[in-house]
Design a protein around this motif. Structure first.
Motif: not given
Length: 484
Positions: A107-117, A268-283
């Protein structure tokens, strides 16, 4: 999330619900408003045209004409088509027949890759997997250090070789290290750019050829709308991505990316990220999201969240106390703490069917500060007062108000709220003899789309929580003594 789209669609379809008989003109007018709502949500024009055509064809067909409630039948059709537009059903990660399963995040910079991983690794850890993070982003300053910090916070090991090695070699060596450690999931963090360029794509293609990943997931910022879809098209053309992770979904009031990316790219969209807290991605569940957009709640997601965060042993103990009339203010505080653990209260309420139609709900402030003030009031009471609220006379209430930095009015509100909750929970306890997972969560499931059992409550119960008003200061001792 998707608040603007949700409000517009509910307003457009609400006019149809009340009608006992629908004409083609009624449907056409409603579809015109739906079209405008989707355009405002930044949905692709071609996708809108196809969506409206499918809905209109079904809405004027026999299944609606022969229905006893044609308005509700049209809403069901819109719900079905929204679900299909977003993919129909949840798409899961393709696991390798022989571990480890290799997943590349691009993905591009700023999309939140590192936090998402890191969030994705946390999701796998919750399901008893052994993930390994591979730091292959050698270009962005401190990217490796950021991943190491996130890895330590999630208790997931991180493999890195510094910034001198080639990303392709890091990915290859990371895969070897995963086999040596016995990790069954390898998550590779790749470099991004401020825009799509040839160098980025060539490097990612070389990395993909080197490690042969089972999944190539594109991380995009949901708030960028159609830009996110254009990025997905470009990456898919070069890398044949297998899925999408939408980040910052809680800040997206429009929903254009979520509604469009599957229809345009086929991914398909497989996961979504909510908020900045370090919590699991939601299916990503298309049917649940469609239901929430149309104001019909999302009971299943609420149940899953409750199973993860609510201490069911405490809940069972609390229910027994209510039955034996030993429910105290300490229990009341614990109950609200468990509710807060589910997430922001306004989001939780929207998952309950019919709650968005509750009288006065839009005027109630559901911020965390209210619970903080309520906690301060209860903490300022003595042990005896918390166990036996009936002893709270006027002088005791003034003392508690001064000690908590609130007002007598707010102390009265908390005590009234406690009594209302105790009475209400006595009624709800009739749903089952026990408050274990099966009965408590089964009561939620029983709500379905029919709303609450019995009359719909109004917002007075919520609004009676202590408010934070400018004049909420400790009261002065100016009360005259009453004559005996």
């Amino acid at each position: 999330m998707f608040e603007s789209l949700s409000n517009s669609l509910q307003k457009a379809l609400g006019k149809l619900r009340a009608k006992g008989k629908l004409t083609e003109e009624d449907v056409s007018m409603a579809m015109r408003e739906v079209r405008l709502a989707l355009l405002a949500a930044d949905v692709n024009v071609k996708v809108i045209r196809d969506f409206i055509q499918r809905v209109q064809e079904r809405a004027v067909g026999e299944e609606v004409k022969s229905s006893l409630t044609p308005g509700q039948q049209v809403v069901k059709i819109v719900n079905d088509e929204l679900t299909q537009l977003m993919g129909g059903e949840s798409s899961k990660i393709k696991m390798a027949a022989k571990p480890p399963t290799v997943i590349m995040l691009v993905g591009l910079q700023g999309a939140g890759k590192t936090t998402a991983i890191a969030k994705l690794a946390l999701s796998f850890r919750q399901h008893e997997h052994r993930p390994l993070l591979v730091a292959a982003d050698v270009y962005r300053p401190a990217a490796i250090q950021q991943l190491q910090i996130l890895g330590s916070q999630t208790d997931v090991p991180v493999f890195e070789l510094g910034v001198q090695e080639r990303p392709v070699d890091i990915a290859r060596r990371g895969l070897e290290e995963a086999r040596a450690q016995g990790a069954d999931i390898v998550l590779i963090d790749t470099a991004g750019r401020l825009h799509v360029d040839e160098d980025l794509m060539t490097e990612l293609e070389s990395m993909k050829a080197a490690v042969n990943p089972d999944e190539v997931l594109l991380v995009v910022d949901a708030m960028t709308g159609q830009d996110a879809v254009h990025v997905a098209e470009t990456f898919h053309a070069r890398l044949n991505i297998t899925g999408v992770i939408l980040t910052k979904m809680d800040g997206d009031s429009r929903g254009g990316a979520a509604l469009t990316v599957r229809a345009v790219t086929g991914c398909p969209v497989k996961y979504v990220g909510m908020g900045e807290k370090l919590e699991p991605l939601q299916p990503f569940y298309p049917d649940r999201l469609a239901s929430r957009i149309l104001g019909m709640g999302d009971v299943l997601s609420l149940i899953e969240r409750a199973e993860q965060t609510v201490d069911m042993e405490k809940a069972k103990e609390m229910e027994q106390k209510m039955r034996s009339a030993s429910f105290t203010l300490d229990d009341f505080r614990d109950m609200f703490q468990q509710v807060r653990n589910l997430g922001p209260l306004d989001q939780v309420l929207k998952m309950i069917p019919g709650m968005n139609k509750m009288k006065g709900i839009d005027k109630v402030d559901l911020g965390d500060r209210r619970f903080v003030r309520m906690d301060a009031i209860i903490t300022s009471m003595t042990k005896e007062e918390r166990a036996h609220p009936d002893v709270m006379n006027a002088s005791r209430r003034r003392r508690v108000a001064i000690g908590s930095g609130t007002s007598v009015r707010e102390v009265n509100q908390v005590l009234n709220q406690f009594e209302q909750t105790r009475q209400m929970m006595k009624k709800f306890s009739g749903f089952g003899k026990k408050m274990g997972k099966r009965s408590a969560l089964g009561a939620l499931k029983g709500m379905g789309g029919a709303g609450f059992p019995g009359p719909m409550p109004d917002a007075s119960m919520l609004s009676s929580l202590p408010t934070e008003s400018p004049g909420s200061q400790a009261p002065k001792r100016t009360h005259k003594k009453r004559k005996k």
